[in-house]
Write an enzyme that holds these catalytic residues in place. Structure first.
Site: not given
Length: 676
Positions: A456, A628, A673, A675
């Protein structure tokens, strides 16, 4: 036109004066029209003749066959396996399925949908006993991968009749994401709507669990179903078949040998935009500083110079970087296999009609292939072990490798324990199996391609138009076998030093657009939740909100929830964040220091403590929520906390609260966002 109509109502005298007036008007109009025509002809025409930059094609246009149907007919193929791949896994699965076909007396080809006219799917029935397989990965928030974007757009717009076309879909996703396997599900459903016949159920691989196992299990049920559908039988050919043949170059012009510069012979000084996955920009590293003051980890902030590249980015976008493997691991492979890594080779596709002439740019050296092009750090998949088994001279090792590659419960358990759980890469496997000494060219054929890594962007182009900032933690850990494993990209980036002697460290990169966007109206409040390096996109968001304030725009509340382990060790961007708070850009800075007290405190605990303020912003002031960071634990815990807040303060049931948050997601007011 105005003068003519006025003159009809006037006295016809004096005639001479009127005639001269008319001729002067005509002359005036004629000169204007002539001038416009001359300008259009010379200048506009010239402008149109300036060619636009085109994407660099890795295959010369004259040799590329854009019709996959014609290619299948020409090469006697009856199975086409399309892949939508962002990190190379779907492409790898597609190649495995196309190779499987020969075991059933069929012939398959793997194909990138970006390279072909997908409207030709309707013609697939022209080929006897034909069908299409789609290995489709989902990227980000339910998006198609870059190479499947055009195919996705076509599916949405087309009304092509696909009756007579047989197909099946295997999706690659991750259960920790809200839109699990969205692309696989969409392609499966849409092909059926267009009249195509599904010959086997949609398969769904979960990367949060064991993607390899999901694929192998699906594949083992899929092929018997194909045999039944087409009335064919397995040929019994289980032997490994090589896709490429080795050519060793002893007399080659070294200027024609690829040395790793992203597979291009030309130098980066002559780069031309636009920059993308196939044509990355070589950016100089201008800043590389350690962000944390203590602790065992290394957290870093890098700045990449994009001056003159014409690269544009928005806050929330991702930067993709192409890393290089650790030289020590590369050398170890050469040492174990007793190969001179500087031997210049080519691996040439045995199928001369294939678009993919080589698995990586050739001619090149083994060293370049292992350093720049092949993934040698991740644990290998079962198909690699299966093909390597033939080279083990100890029958016990051969049996172990074959067992791990099988779908038996014991085999799966053994593979899981010995390879992914122990994080054994190819070097560790070769070290722990001394009888396994495969030829290096076959190993290079089997290893997947080294992929770009995505981060990002930790900056706003409104404030930093000529640089892209990265915030990352250097990955380094001890495995169960006592080895130290290092993250490929983060360790490579860590060593990108900035020197005063004119030497510049460079990083091949490009920008990938994201759906993670600030609200269109700056007056909307934003709630940002990003512990650890999840702070990255919010640095860009905050910089942009500060810039908007400076422009005199009305900016809504800007609330940040951040978390780290210790205030005095890893409070990332502390000075910047406190300065933004002092300036009123951040209206509320909430920080959870998880290990500074006996009881662990995380961002979700702070959210609960501020529930009334959050509910007011969300329900009454149209706030946008952004999350995030880690998908598996943090994002899930935060989402559950929002369910609790909505249930309590919105007087709803849990089911209604879940629907409420889902509606926010649909409206683009709850974005992640994340992971895993």
């Amino acid at each position: 036109a105005v003068e003519d109509s006025e003159m009809e109502n006037q006295s016809p005298e004096p005639v001479a004066e009127e005639t001269s007036f008319l001729s002067s008007v005509d002359l005036f109009l004629f000169s204007i029209i002539s001038g416009v025509l001359i300008y259009w002809f010379f200048f506009r025409k010239k402008k149109e003749e300036i060619p636009e930059f085109k994407k660099i094609s890795t295959v010369a246009p004259s040799t590329r066959e854009t019709s996959f149907i014609e290619k299948m007919k020409k090469t006697g193929k009856n199975i086409v396996v399309f892949y939508g791949s962002q990190t190379g896994t779907a492409e790898e699965f597609a190649n495995r399925l196309s190779k499987d076909a020969h075991r059933y007396g069929m012939r398959g080809m793997a194909a990138d949908p970006e390279e072909y006219d997908m409207a030709e799917l309707s013609r697939l029935s022209e080929i006897d006993n034909s069908f299409a397989i789609f290995c489709m990965a989902t990227y980000g928030e339910g998006d198609p991968t870059d190479n499947a974007q055009d195919f996705y757009d076509w599916l949405q717009e087309t009304d092509t009749d696909l009756s007579g076309v047989s197909y099946t879909v295997f999706g690659l996703g991750n259960k920790t994401y809200e839109h699990y396997n969205a692309m696989g599900k969409y392609v499966d459903k849409r092909l059926e709507e267009l009249g195509a016949q599904r010959i086997f159920d949609l398969g769904m691989g979960d990367d949060d669990g064991n993607l390899e196992e999901d694929f192998v299990s699906w594949r083992e049920q899929f092929w018997p179903a194909v045999c039944e559908h087409f009335g064919v039988e397995a040929t019994g050919e289980e032997s490994s078949i090589r896709q490429y043949e080795l050519v060793v170059h002893t007399d080659v012009n070294m200027n024609k040998v690829y040395t790793g510069e992203m597979g291009r012979l030309k130098s980066f000084e002559t780069q031309k935009p636009p920059f993308d996955a196939k044509n990355p920009f070589l950016a100089s590293v201008t800043v590389n500083r350690k962000l944390n003051r203590g602790g065992s980890r290394h957290l870093m902030h890098l700045e990449l110079d994009i001056t003159g590249s014409k690269i544009r980015y928005e806050s929330g976008d991702h930067v993709a970087v192409y890393p290089v493997n650790n030289a020590a691991i590369v050398n170890k492979i050469g040492e174990i296999l007793g190969v001179d890594l500087d031997t210049v080779i080519s691996l040439n596709n045995l199928d001369e009609e294939s678009n993919k002439k080589h698995p990586f740019p050739c001619p090149t050296s083994y060293r370049t292939a292992l350093t720049h092009y092949l993934d040698i750090s991740n644990p290998p998949r079962t198909n690699v072990l299966y093909e390597l088994a033939q080279y083990a001279t100890d029958p016990k090792d051969q049996e172990t490798l074959r067992k791990m590659a099988s779908s038996s419960p014991e085999g799966k358990a053994l593979y899981h324990q010995w390879v992914p759980d122990a994080r054994r890469n190819i070097v560790a496997i070769l070290e722990d199996m001394p009888s396994l000494r495969p030829p290096l060219d076959h190993l290079c054929e089997l290893m997947p391609r080294l992929q770009a890594r995505y981060y990002s962007i930790a900056s706003s182009s409104k404030v930093h138009s000529n640089s892209v900032h990265i915030c990352a933690v250097v990955v380094e850990y001890e495995t169960k076998t006592g080895r130290i494993n290092k993250g490929v990209a983060t360790n490579w980036l860590k060593n990108k030093v900035v020197t005063d002697n004119g030497h510049k460290s460079t990083v091949p990169m490009y920008v990938r657009k994201s759906q993670f966007r600030l609200p269109f109206k700056a007056s909307n409040p934003v709630i940002m939740i990003g512990p650890g390096t999840g702070i990255a996109p919010f640095i860009g968001f905050i910089q942009e909100r500060g810039w908007l304030k400076e422009q005199g725009k009305e900016v809504g509340e800007t609330v940040l929830y951040y978390g780290c382990r210790h205030k005095n060790e890893d409070f990332l961007y502390q000075e910047e964040l406190e300065a933004f708070e002092k300036a009123g850009v951040i209206t509320q800075l909430n920080v959870a220091f998880s290990r500074d007290q006996d009881q662990k405190v995380y961002v979700q605990h702070l959210l609960k403590a501020n529930k009334e303020h959050l509910w007011k912003l969300i329900h009454h002031e149209n706030a946008h929520i952004y999350i995030c960071g880690d998908a598996r634990n943090m994002a899930r815990d935060v989402q559950n906390t929002f369910y609790e807040i909505v249930t309590e303060l919105g007087s709803m049931t849990h089911t209604q609260a879940v629907d409420y948050i889902k509606k926010l997601m649909t409206k683009g007011r709850y974005s992640q966002d994340v992971w895993s």
